[in-house]
Design an enzyme around this catalytic site. Structure first.
Site, PDB file in Angstrom:
ATOM      1  N   HIS A 137       2.824   3.430   5.659  1.00  0.00           N
ATOM      2  CA  HIS A 137       1.437   2.974   5.705  1.00  0.00           C
ATOM      3  C   HIS A 137       0.922   3.148   7.135  1.00  0.00           C
ATOM      4  O   HIS A 137       1.707   3.407   8.064  1.00  0.00           O
ATOM      5  CB  HIS A 137       1.314   1.508   5.250  1.00  0.00           C
ATOM      6  CG  HIS A 137       1.973   0.508   6.141  1.00  0.00           C
ATOM      7  ND1 HIS A 137       3.160  -0.122   5.832  1.00  0.00           N
ATOM      8  CD2 HIS A 137       1.606   0.009   7.344  1.00  0.00           C
ATOM      9  CE1 HIS A 137       3.483  -0.953   6.805  1.00  0.00           C
ATOM     10  NE2 HIS A 137       2.566  -0.891   7.746  1.00  0.00           N
TER      11      HIS A 137
HETATM   12  P1  TYD Z   1       4.621  -4.235   4.759  1.00  0.00           P
HETATM   13  O1  TYD Z   1       3.779  -4.410   5.971  1.00  0.00           O
HETATM   14  O2  TYD Z   1       4.145  -3.281   3.692  1.00  0.00           O
HETATM   15  O3  TYD Z   1       6.078  -3.883   5.270  1.00  0.00           O
HETATM   16  P2  TYD Z   1       6.954  -2.543   5.151  1.00  0.00           P
HETATM   17  O4  TYD Z   1       6.050  -1.394   5.417  1.00  0.00           O
HETATM   18  O5  TYD Z   1       8.005  -2.717   6.190  1.00  0.00           O
HETATM   19  O6  TYD Z   1       7.517  -2.552   3.772  1.00  0.00           O
HETATM   20  O7  TYD Z   1       4.859  -5.654   4.116  1.00  0.00           O
HETATM   21  C1  TYD Z   1       5.718  -5.843   3.014  1.00  0.00           C
HETATM   22  C2  TYD Z   1       5.153  -6.966   2.167  1.00  0.00           C
HETATM   23  O8  TYD Z   1       5.082  -8.162   2.944  1.00  0.00           O
HETATM   24  C3  TYD Z   1       3.751  -6.690   1.649  1.00  0.00           C
HETATM   25  O9  TYD Z   1       3.666  -7.175   0.322  1.00  0.00           O
HETATM   26  C4  TYD Z   1       2.857  -7.525   2.527  1.00  0.00           C
HETATM   27  C5  TYD Z   1       3.760  -8.671   2.950  1.00  0.00           C
HETATM   28  N1  TYD Z   1       3.425  -9.158   4.314  1.00  0.00           N
HETATM   29  C6  TYD Z   1       2.747 -10.354   4.459  1.00  0.00           C
HETATM   30  O10 TYD Z   1       2.431 -11.062   3.480  1.00  0.00           O
HETATM   31  N2  TYD Z   1       2.423 -10.782   5.723  1.00  0.00           N
HETATM   32  C7  TYD Z   1       2.738 -10.061   6.827  1.00  0.00           C
HETATM   33  O11 TYD Z   1       2.410 -10.460   7.971  1.00  0.00           O
HETATM   34  C8  TYD Z   1       3.428  -8.800   6.659  1.00  0.00           C
HETATM   35  C9  TYD Z   1       3.807  -7.952   7.848  1.00  0.00           C
HETATM   36  C10 TYD Z   1       3.761  -8.405   5.379  1.00  0.00           C
END
Ligand code: TYD
Length: 132
Positions: free
Chosen positions: A51
């Protein structure tokens, strides 16, 4: 456009007693830290990220273990980094597509410039490349 860069965090202490490193807004972190989250127990076979953020900028620190990070901007310029040292941070600007893999038992911490907002995410790579 801003590019990613490594930040050397001061290492206070010595081998005999261990170390402290500090992240402080506008001192060694170039934004106000609004949110901190940490990533752990990611299997080695998993690629996280995939992302970009529209507004949020971040500094990622590997507290233990090793992270391989690929960042790509919308001009398709690619930056590769390895983080395996707790006194280094990686500044990730907005509009950088990220891919991360983690060695077993890696623990990382991420300092972010904004509160969590799913609307700030771009999760479709083609949209990321094309949408203004
Ligand atoms: P994401 O930022 O997509 O992490 P990665 O790219 O490492 O998989 O986050 C994973 C999940 O966690 C997504 O459903 C959003 C949630 N999330 C939160 O609720 N709060 C936060 O501060 C972060 C970073 C993620």
């Amino acid at each position: 456009m801003q590019e990613p860069f490594l930040i050397e965090l001061q290492k206070i202490g010595e081998k005999e007693i261990g170390y402290i490193s500090v992240a402080q807004s506008f001192s060694n972190i170039p934004f106000e830290i609004k949110r901190i989250y940490w990533i752990y127990k990611t299997p080695e076979t998993v690629e996280r990220g995939n992302h970009a953020h529209k507004n949020t900028v971040q500094v990622l620190v590997c507290l233990s273990g090793k992270i391989s990070i690929t960042l790509e901007n919308r001009q398709r310029k690619v930056f590769d980094f390895i983080l395996d040292n707790p006194n280094q941070g990686l500044f990730i600007p907005n509009y950088y597509w990220r891919k991360l893999t983690f060695e077993k038992d890696t623990i990382s911490i991420c300092l972010a410039s904004s509160d969590f907002d799913e609307e700030d995410y771009m999760r479709n790579y083609n949209d990321f490349l094309t949408i203004k």
